[in-house]
Design an enzyme around this catalytic site. Structure first.
Site: not given
Length: 157
Positions: A8, A68, A140
């Site tokens: 991420d 992502e 996160d």
């Protein structure tokens, strides 16, 4: 069995999560964050992301990476920085010989929570449930684990 690194990306904090997937069975391996030094020049922070993800790969030896995609932000400057942070993480994975798959935030939420508009808390909760975690990972790290779970689900289809 495949070991998957989920990432991420963020310019301040980049989350990572590692799971193993074996015919639909998901096993938690590790998760955490790479924090950059706020007062460093941006180029140095990108290098910290690269080094941090590189170290995670060296320690945990994943076979693939899933990242992502950058979402469209209200602030173009933020989107550009996020894209550069993402690039640093992708290059770290590629330099270590990992194939990299990209997933949209909507697809990740759909894979983990069953709903593409799920709130962060819902995603975090479902990551904990799906991986049988005792505690709640940071936002996160949970997002990174969700990316890895999304990749594992896409392999099954």
């Amino acid at each position: 069995m495949e070991r998957i690194l989920g990432i991420d990306p963020g310019s301040r904090v980049t989350g990572y999560g590692i799971i193993e997937s074996d015919r639909g069975n998901l096993v938690f391996v590790a998760c955490g964050v790479v924090k950059t030094t706020p007062n460093y020049p941006f180029a140095n922070r990108l290098n910290e992301i690269f080094d941090g993800i590189n170290e995670v790969i060296q320690i945990h030896d994943p076979e693939v990476a899933a990242v992502e995609e950058v979402f469209l932000s209200q602030n173009p400057g933020t989107a550009i920085k996020l894209g550069q942070a993402r690039g640093a993480a992708v290059v770290a994975a590629m330099q270590n010989g990992l194939s990299v798959s990209d997933y949209s935030p909507r697809k990740i939420k759909q894979a983990v929570a069953g709903y593409g508009q799920a709130e962060k808390e819902q995603v975090q909760h479902m990551v904990r449930v799906l991986l049988h975690l005792k505690g709640m990972p940071s936002n996160d790290a949970a997002d990174a684990l969700a990316v890895a779970i999304c990749h594992a689900n896409s392999l099954r289809l």
